[in-house]
Enzyme design. Structure first.
Site, PDB file in Angstrom:
ATOM      1  N   GLU A   1       0.830  -1.209   0.000  1.00  0.00           N
ATOM      2  CA  GLU A   1       0.000   0.000   0.000  1.00  0.00           C
ATOM      3  C   GLU A   1       0.865   1.259   0.000  1.00  0.00           C
ATOM      4  O   GLU A   1       0.487   2.293  -0.541  1.00  0.00           O
ATOM      5  CB  GLU A   1      -0.947   0.023   1.195  1.00  0.00           C
ATOM      6  CG  GLU A   1      -2.111  -0.963   1.100  1.00  0.00           C
ATOM      7  CD  GLU A   1      -1.762  -2.353   1.632  1.00  0.00           C
ATOM      8  OE1 GLU A   1      -0.586  -2.585   1.983  1.00  0.00           O
ATOM      9  OE2 GLU A   1      -2.678  -3.193   1.690  1.00  0.00           O
TER      10      GLU A   1
ATOM     11  N   PHE B   1     -12.666  -7.672  13.199  1.00  0.00           N
ATOM     12  CA  PHE B   1     -11.507  -8.110  12.426  1.00  0.00           C
ATOM     13  C   PHE B   1     -11.070  -7.014  11.445  1.00  0.00           C
ATOM     14  O   PHE B   1     -11.883  -6.491  10.689  1.00  0.00           O
ATOM     15  CB  PHE B   1     -11.844  -9.395  11.673  1.00  0.00           C
ATOM     16  CG  PHE B   1     -10.709  -9.871  10.800  1.00  0.00           C
ATOM     17  CD1 PHE B   1      -9.508 -10.271  11.368  1.00  0.00           C
ATOM     18  CD2 PHE B   1     -10.835  -9.884   9.417  1.00  0.00           C
ATOM     19  CE1 PHE B   1      -8.454 -10.687  10.572  1.00  0.00           C
ATOM     20  CE2 PHE B   1      -9.783 -10.302   8.616  1.00  0.00           C
ATOM     21  CZ  PHE B   1      -8.590 -10.707   9.196  1.00  0.00           C
ATOM     22  N   GLN B   2      -9.812  -6.663  11.502  1.00  0.00           N
ATOM     23  CA  GLN B   2      -9.223  -5.644  10.626  1.00  0.00           C
ATOM     24  C   GLN B   2      -9.922  -4.287  10.734  1.00  0.00           C
ATOM     25  O   GLN B   2     -10.031  -3.561   9.762  1.00  0.00           O
ATOM     26  CB  GLN B   2      -9.166  -6.127   9.176  1.00  0.00           C
ATOM     27  CG  GLN B   2      -8.214  -7.306   9.028  1.00  0.00           C
ATOM     28  CD  GLN B   2      -7.816  -7.596   7.600  1.00  0.00           C
ATOM     29  OE1 GLN B   2      -8.571  -7.361   6.673  1.00  0.00           O
ATOM     30  NE2 GLN B   2      -6.615  -8.121   7.430  1.00  0.00           N
TER      31      GLN B   2
ATOM     32  N   LYS C   1     -18.120  -1.539   4.754  1.00  0.00           N
ATOM     33  CA  LYS C   1     -18.431  -2.566   3.769  1.00  0.00           C
ATOM     34  C   LYS C   1     -19.912  -2.582   3.385  1.00  0.00           C
ATOM     35  O   LYS C   1     -20.247  -2.854   2.235  1.00  0.00           O
ATOM     36  CB  LYS C   1     -18.015  -3.941   4.293  1.00  0.00           C
ATOM     37  CG  LYS C   1     -17.892  -4.957   3.190  1.00  0.00           C
ATOM     38  CD  LYS C   1     -17.183  -6.217   3.615  1.00  0.00           C
ATOM     39  CE  LYS C   1     -17.139  -7.199   2.448  1.00  0.00           C
ATOM     40  NZ  LYS C   1     -16.527  -8.469   2.821  1.00  0.00           N
TER      41      LYS C   1
ATOM     42  N   MET D   1      23.402  10.050   4.482  1.00  0.00           N
ATOM     43  CA  MET D   1      23.096  11.300   5.176  1.00  0.00           C
ATOM     44  C   MET D   1      23.312  11.150   6.679  1.00  0.00           C
ATOM     45  O   MET D   1      23.804  12.063   7.349  1.00  0.00           O
ATOM     46  CB  MET D   1      21.648  11.714   4.868  1.00  0.00           C
ATOM     47  CG  MET D   1      21.246  13.066   5.417  1.00  0.00           C
ATOM     48  SD  MET D   1      22.337  14.390   4.884  1.00  0.00           S
ATOM     49  CE  MET D   1      21.476  15.010   3.445  1.00  0.00           C
TER      50      MET D   1
HETATM   51  C1  LIG Z   1      17.323  15.671   3.932  1.00  0.00           C
HETATM   52  C2  LIG Z   1      16.587  16.941   3.647  1.00  0.00           C
HETATM   53  C3  LIG Z   1      17.279  18.138   3.557  1.00  0.00           C
HETATM   54  C4  LIG Z   1      16.635  19.320   3.222  1.00  0.00           C
HETATM   55  N1  LIG Z   1      17.372  20.456   3.043  1.00  0.00           N
HETATM   56  C5  LIG Z   1      16.775  21.545   2.514  1.00  0.00           C
HETATM   57  C6  LIG Z   1      17.553  22.697   2.141  1.00  0.00           C
HETATM   58  O1  LIG Z   1      18.762  22.749   2.323  1.00  0.00           O
HETATM   59  N2  LIG Z   1      16.896  23.740   1.584  1.00  0.00           N
HETATM   60  C7  LIG Z   1      15.545  23.716   1.341  1.00  0.00           C
HETATM   61  O2  LIG Z   1      15.013  24.668   0.783  1.00  0.00           O
HETATM   62  N3  LIG Z   1      14.802  22.666   1.722  1.00  0.00           N
HETATM   63  C8  LIG Z   1      15.380  21.574   2.285  1.00  0.00           C
HETATM   64  N4  LIG Z   1      14.606  20.495   2.599  1.00  0.00           N
HETATM   65  C9  LIG Z   1      13.163  20.565   2.404  1.00  0.00           C
HETATM   66  C10 LIG Z   1      12.466  21.224   3.594  1.00  0.00           C
HETATM   67  O3  LIG Z   1      12.362  20.319   4.646  1.00  0.00           O
HETATM   68  C11 LIG Z   1      11.044  21.727   3.210  1.00  0.00           C
HETATM   69  O4  LIG Z   1      10.271  20.662   2.773  1.00  0.00           O
HETATM   70  C12 LIG Z   1      11.074  22.750   2.100  1.00  0.00           C
HETATM   71  O5  LIG Z   1      12.064  23.716   2.291  1.00  0.00           O
HETATM   72  C13 LIG Z   1       9.725  23.445   2.043  1.00  0.00           C
HETATM   73  O6  LIG Z   1       9.640  24.157   0.870  1.00  0.00           O
HETATM   74  P1  LIG Z   1       8.472  25.179   0.582  1.00  0.00           P
HETATM   75  O7  LIG Z   1       8.217  26.017   1.770  1.00  0.00           O
HETATM   76  O8  LIG Z   1       8.814  25.849  -0.666  1.00  0.00           O
HETATM   77  O9  LIG Z   1       7.263  24.243   0.199  1.00  0.00           O
HETATM   78  P2  LIG Z   1       6.010  23.676   0.991  1.00  0.00           P
HETATM   79  O10 LIG Z   1       6.402  23.117   2.283  1.00  0.00           O
HETATM   80  O11 LIG Z   1       5.306  22.794   0.054  1.00  0.00           O
HETATM   81  O12 LIG Z   1       5.129  24.950   1.261  1.00  0.00           O
HETATM   82  C14 LIG Z   1       4.421  25.534   0.239  1.00  0.00           C
HETATM   83  C15 LIG Z   1       3.864  26.851   0.711  1.00  0.00           C
HETATM   84  O13 LIG Z   1       3.165  27.441  -0.373  1.00  0.00           O
HETATM   85  C16 LIG Z   1       1.823  27.665  -0.017  1.00  0.00           C
HETATM   86  N5  LIG Z   1       0.987  27.397  -1.171  1.00  0.00           N
HETATM   87  C17 LIG Z   1       0.583  26.205  -1.651  1.00  0.00           C
HETATM   88  N6  LIG Z   1      -0.174  26.367  -2.740  1.00  0.00           N
HETATM   89  C18 LIG Z   1      -0.241  27.687  -2.967  1.00  0.00           C
HETATM   90  C19 LIG Z   1      -0.876  28.475  -3.956  1.00  0.00           C
HETATM   91  N7  LIG Z   1      -1.602  27.927  -4.936  1.00  0.00           N
HETATM   92  N8  LIG Z   1      -0.752  29.815  -3.884  1.00  0.00           N
HETATM   93  C20 LIG Z   1      -0.033  30.387  -2.867  1.00  0.00           C
HETATM   94  N9  LIG Z   1       0.601  29.694  -1.928  1.00  0.00           N
HETATM   95  C21 LIG Z   1       0.499  28.352  -1.973  1.00  0.00           C
HETATM   96  C22 LIG Z   1       1.546  26.761   1.144  1.00  0.00           C
HETATM   97  O14 LIG Z   1       0.506  27.274   1.947  1.00  0.00           O
HETATM   98  C23 LIG Z   1       2.897  26.719   1.856  1.00  0.00           C
HETATM   99  O15 LIG Z   1       3.029  27.785   2.733  1.00  0.00           O
HETATM  100  C24 LIG Z   1      15.240  19.314   2.999  1.00  0.00           C
HETATM  101  C25 LIG Z   1      14.521  18.130   3.141  1.00  0.00           C
HETATM  102  C26 LIG Z   1      15.182  16.948   3.444  1.00  0.00           C
HETATM  103  C27 LIG Z   1      14.381  15.698   3.540  1.00  0.00           C
HETATM  104  C1  LIG Z   2      11.396   6.340   6.593  1.00  0.00           C
HETATM  105  C2  LIG Z   2      12.628   7.059   7.029  1.00  0.00           C
HETATM  106  N1  LIG Z   2      13.420   6.515   7.974  1.00  0.00           N
HETATM  107  C3  LIG Z   2      14.537   7.143   8.372  1.00  0.00           C
HETATM  108  C4  LIG Z   2      14.889   8.357   7.846  1.00  0.00           C
HETATM  109  C5  LIG Z   2      16.151   9.081   8.326  1.00  0.00           C
HETATM  110  N2  LIG Z   2      17.115   9.202   7.229  1.00  0.00           N
HETATM  111  C6  LIG Z   2      17.252  10.323   6.505  1.00  0.00           C
HETATM  112  S1  LIG Z   2      18.409  10.206   5.317  1.00  0.00           S
HETATM  113  C7  LIG Z   2      18.796   8.625   5.762  1.00  0.00           C
HETATM  114  C8  LIG Z   2      19.861   7.850   5.048  1.00  0.00           C
HETATM  115  C9  LIG Z   2      19.474   7.485   3.680  1.00  0.00           C
HETATM  116  O1  LIG Z   2      20.418   6.601   3.179  1.00  0.00           O
HETATM  117  P1  LIG Z   2      20.402   6.171   1.653  1.00  0.00           P
HETATM  118  O2  LIG Z   2      19.023   5.800   1.251  1.00  0.00           O
HETATM  119  O3  LIG Z   2      21.439   5.158   1.428  1.00  0.00           O
HETATM  120  O4  LIG Z   2      20.728   7.523   0.910  1.00  0.00           O
HETATM  121  P2  LIG Z   2      22.077   8.408   0.959  1.00  0.00           P
HETATM  122  O5  LIG Z   2      21.921   9.387   2.087  1.00  0.00           O
HETATM  123  O6  LIG Z   2      23.219   7.491   1.181  1.00  0.00           O
HETATM  124  O7  LIG Z   2      22.114   9.091  -0.352  1.00  0.00           O
HETATM  125  C10 LIG Z   2      18.005   8.229   6.837  1.00  0.00           C
HETATM  126  C11 LIG Z   2      18.101   6.920   7.511  1.00  0.00           C
HETATM  127  C12 LIG Z   2      14.021   8.899   6.882  1.00  0.00           C
HETATM  128  N3  LIG Z   2      14.256  10.085   6.323  1.00  0.00           N
HETATM  129  N4  LIG Z   2      12.915   8.217   6.475  1.00  0.00           N
END
Ligand SMILES: Cc1cc2nc3c(=O)[nH]c(=O)nc-3n(C[C@H](O)[C@H](O)[C@H](O)COP(=O)(O)OP(=O)(O)OC[C@H]3O[C@@H](n4cnc5c(N)ncnc54)[C@H](O)[C@@H]3O)c2cc1C
Ligand SMILES: Cc1ncc(C[n+]2csc(CCOP(=O)(O)OP(=O)(O)O)c2C)c(N)n1
Lengths: 580, 158
Positions: A71, A133-134, A183, A491
């Site tokens: 899923e 169940f479920q 259901k 990471m």
């Molecule tokens: C490992 C990792 C590292 C990360 N490092 C970074 C990083 O270095 N830099 C970075 O930027 N991000 C990074 N992120 C992502 C970060 O966590 C956020 O998800 C991201 O920055 C959010 O971007 P956003 O605010 O543009 O988008 P969203 O979180 O999607 O927010 C969208 C915004 O726009 C608004 N909106 C939506 N639709 C409309 C519309 N039609 N009109 C007007 N407004 C609207 C919403 O209300 C909301 O406020 C990382 C994520 C991970 C997993």
């Molecule tokens: C479901 C889930 N579990 C744990 C994490 C924490 N986490 C963030 S990055 C990362 C490592 C990912 O390793 P890999 O898929 O090998 O990618 P790489 O960073 O090496 O490119 C982990 C465990 C997460 N983001 N999501």
């Protein structure tokens, strides 16, 4: 409707047939309503509580249902479909474990404002609340991670609920809506009456901005000497790329795009500074810290962007365009709030927008770009992950759809893939869900059949939804599956190296399968590359292959993502990694 | 931190109380009291929520509440003049010899006795929360066996 009928009837005739007031079951009502909403494909997995619905699907030729192997795969595929197409993604699962397996995917979509309609079965209404169940209280469980949800107790309500669900999911700030169907509700028969109007008193998203605030914004721009635009996911969700481009060119304001805003603005544009934040570019972060006007456009000032909030953009007057009033002022103090849809607000602003006094500022920014570009140490002897991403970008001219999983490879895609087209960057930003990268690519490919879709994964995340390789093989879904195989949870390893003093705890992925053999076991072509030359060859071979291909790029293990801002630091306190 | 009294008009739907209280819990807003009942309009209920928070928090509470589809209207009653009332039932020890004294206390509060048993009585008091606090405090020395308060119900004046 049989297959033969579908082939001879026109679209209008099909619609008329679907609208007939026949006495039909809740299940058939559901399927008809989905078709009337012009749903092209559904990702799902059957079980007891949805047997009625699956029975109705049998012989219902118009429904294109894809049986995933989990899923979670189904919902991430629906999510990828929605992000790539802008339409509502649909998935379906049974009660209990089927429904709870969707939870991660629902939260993923909710965090990134992705429109989904999620359908779950439940036990019959007279069993609800008896620990049958479920049975799982999926509406209770998902209240905090859905935009709205419904438990449908009467089949009479079904047409209205489905109409509302699609409307809520796809308007305002988009998001997932769950419909839980017991259901007996999917079994009960009534004459079908389609509902084609929605009237929800408590739901009226603001689209048109307040003219006064827009005027204030325009005045502020004319006076600004060092303005910056921070554009985010909202630009992409609103399909406002053209309006944004016009706005940037008219005002001459340098722009940075968040992880989710990448692809909302062409990386090839001279005013683009790259991504900001934790792994943002030197230029984007320095510009944010020194700007006098910061215009947030569909970006929610997430903590990975602002990092230490109290030190963020200290000199800036902040303007914020956002469709969700709750985002304005939530994290940063906002002088000019513009509530409305990005596309509409920018279209209004573009009518009168004028140039900022930004010539000197742009020169300064160009200088920063030249002095401190993104860089990594190239190698002829070892395959570097950044090299692989650059190769993907160069060979596709930045025009492919790219989905990523979560981790280092995700950041390298954000840094080194030069996105040109709207909606082409598909990644889990807010929840950061490992396991998202591969199934979401299946959905993206379903949305854009003739286009190149690349799915970039770590060797960790690839193993979280690898079972969906079966779907690629069976349906010949030609996703190019890239595994950036560094044999570690990269990471996490990076954090343990830099923040936890080289104390590497449980990051070793040895014992992972041979990804080439794994792909082949499912009937997907597998290739491997361990050097730059092999990487180029394997990639060319993958591009030349019609069907799905998995390429296992075995890369240097100890590579880190730079720049990096550690937790608690301001965004101009970057570790540049120059000494590596 | 100031006390705010917020009135929330909602659809009378199963689960709506869970949506509202869940939102408060999840976002770390405190709930001092919450009351729910039918409103002047069929199909709609009104909740009155007393919460502690600074101005910014209460603004966020209100904006986040509006995002719930079942929420129709949110009003910060404490922003203007309001009438706020609460009801309390207090079961207090009341041996016959103590009764006259207790009745004296009750009378000054315009509270009433709604039940009497051989050793106790139930006092009903209506008023703003401070008044009820004071009533409780005064009855405490006699020994309070049971206390139940409805939480605040309120509306704007005028
Ligand atoms: C490992 C990792 C590292 C990360 N490092 C970074 C990083 O270095 N830099 C970075 O930027 N991000 C990074 N992120 C992502 C970060 O966590 C956020 O998800 C991201 O920055 C959010 O971007 P956003 O605010 O543009 O988008 P969203 O979180 O999607 O927010 C969208 C915004 O726009 C608004 N909106 C939506 N639709 C409309 C519309 N039609 N009109 C007007 N407004 C609207 C919403 O209300 C909301 O406020 C990382 C994520 C991970 C997993
Ligand atoms: C479901 C889930 N579990 C744990 C994490 C924490 N986490 C963030 S990055 C990362 C490592 C990912 O390793 P890999 O898929 O090998 O990618 P790489 O960073 O090496 O490119 C982990 C465990 C997460 N983001 N999501």
């Amino acid at each position: 409707m049989s297959i033969e009928e579908r082939e001879v009837l026109s679209k209008e005739e099909v619609r008329a047939k679907l609208l007939q007031p026949d006495v039909i079951s809740g299940s058939e009502i559901l399927l008809r309503c989905l078709l009337l909403e012009e749903v092209e494909c559904i990702f799902g997995y059957p079980g007891g509580a949805v047997l009625n619905i699956y029975d109705a699907m049998y012989g219902f030729a118009n429904i294109n249902h894809i049986l995933t192997r989990h899923e979670q795969g189904a919902i991430h595929a629906a999510d990828g479909y929605a992000r790539a197409s802008g339409k509502v993604g649909v998935c379906i699962a049974t009660s209990g474990p089927g429904a709870t397996n969707l939870v991660t995917g629902i939260a993923t979509a909710f965090m990134d404002s992705v429109p989904l309609v999620v359908i779950t079965g439940n036990v019959a209404t007279n069993f609800i609340g008896t620990d049958a169940f479920q049975e799982a209280d999926i509406t209770g469980i998902t209240m905090p991670i859905t935009k709205h949800n419904y438990l449908v107790r009467n089949v009479e309500d079904l047409p209205r609920v489905i109409k509302e669900a699609f409307y809520i999911a796809s308007t305002g700030r988009k998001g997932p809506v769950l419909i839980d169907i017991p259901k007996d509700v999917s079994a009960n028969k009534i004459p079908f009456h389609h509902v084609d109007k929605v009237d929800i008193r408590g739901y009226n998203p603001t689209v048109m901005p307040n003219k006064l605030q827009v005027n204030k914004l325009i005045q502020a721009i004319e006076q600004a000497e060092s303005p910056v635009i921070l554009a985010g996911g909202g630009v992409v969700y609103a399909d406002a790329q053209e309006e944004l481009l016009e706005f940037v060119e008219k005002t001459q304001i340098p722009i940075t795009t968040t992880l989710l805003g990448l692809s909302g603005f062409s990386s090839a544009h001279p005013l683009w500074m790259g991504m900001p934040g934790m792994h943002g570019t030197y230029t984007a972060n320095m510009a944010l810290q020194n700007c006098d006007l910061l215009i947030g456009i569909g970006a929610r000032f997430d903590d990975r962007v602002t990092m230490k909030l109290s030190a963020f953009a200290p000199k800036a007057k902040i303007a914020h365009i956002d469709v969700d009033p709750a985002e304005i002022g939530k994290n940063v103090k906002t002088a000019i709030p513009c509530v409305g849809d990005v596309k509409t607000v920018l279209a209004v602003a573009n009518q009168t927008a004028k140039k900022a006094k930004s010539e000197a500022w742009i020169k300064h920014i160009d200088q920063l770009k030249a002095e401190k570009p993104l860089r990594y140490i190239k190698s002829d002897s070892e395959l570097k992950p950044q090299y692989v991403i650059e190769m993907l970008s160069d060979t596709t001219n930045g025009e492919a759809f790219v989905t990523t999983d979560v981790g280092q490879h995700q950041m390298w895609v954000a840094q080194y893939y030069k996105f040109k087209n709207p909606r082409s960057m598909i990644t889990s930003g807010g929840l950061g869900t490992m396991g998202f990268g591969f199934p979401s690519a299946i959905g993206a490919q379903m949305a854009h059949k003739g286009r190149l879709v690349i799915s970039v994964n770590g060797d960790g995340g690839m193993q979280m939804c690898a079972q969906e390789l079966a779907i690629c093989a069976i349906h010949n879904i030609p996703v190019k599956i890239v595994v950036i195989n560094n044999q570690v949870l990269g990471m996490v390893r990076q954090w343990q190296e830099i923040i936890y003093d080289n104390r590497y705890s449980h990051i070793d992925l040895s014992g992972s399968p041979d990804f080439v053999k794994l792909a082949e076991a499912y009937g997907v072509k597998g290739l491997r590359a361990t050097t730059n030359e092999e990487a180029q060859q394997a990639w060319q071979e993958a591009l030349a292959t019609d069907g799905p291909v998995l390429i296992d790029f075995q890369v240097r293990k100890d590579e880190n993502v730079f720049p990096m801002v550690t937790a608690g630091s301001a965004i101009d306190e970057m570790i540049m990694g120059d000494s590596e | 931190m100031i006390k705010h009294t917020i009135s929330v008009l909602v659809n009378d739907q199963p689960g709506v109380l869970q949506r509202v209280s869940g939102l408060f819990g999840r976002r770390g807003y405190n709930i001092e009291s919450i009351t729910v009942g039918p409103s002047e309009e069929m199909g709609l209920s009104r909740m009155v929520i007393v919460t502690l928070g600074d101005h910014k928090t209460v603004e966020q509470v209100s904006k986040q509440l509006y995002k719930l589809i079942d929420v129709i209207k949110v009003v910060d009653l404490s922003a203007g003049a309001m009438v706020a009332r609460e009801l309390a039932l207090i079961k207090v020890n009341a041996e016959p010899v103590k009764r006259p004294e207790i009745l004296g206390v009750i009378e000054t509060f315009r509270a009433s006795v709604v039940d009497i048993s051989p050793t106790a009585m139930i006092v009903q008091v209506v008023g703003n929360s401070d008044k009820i606090d004071a009533m409780v405090q005064l009855l405490e020395p006699y020994g309070i066996r049971e206390l139940t308060r409805t939480g605040v119900s309120a509306m704007t004046r005028g």
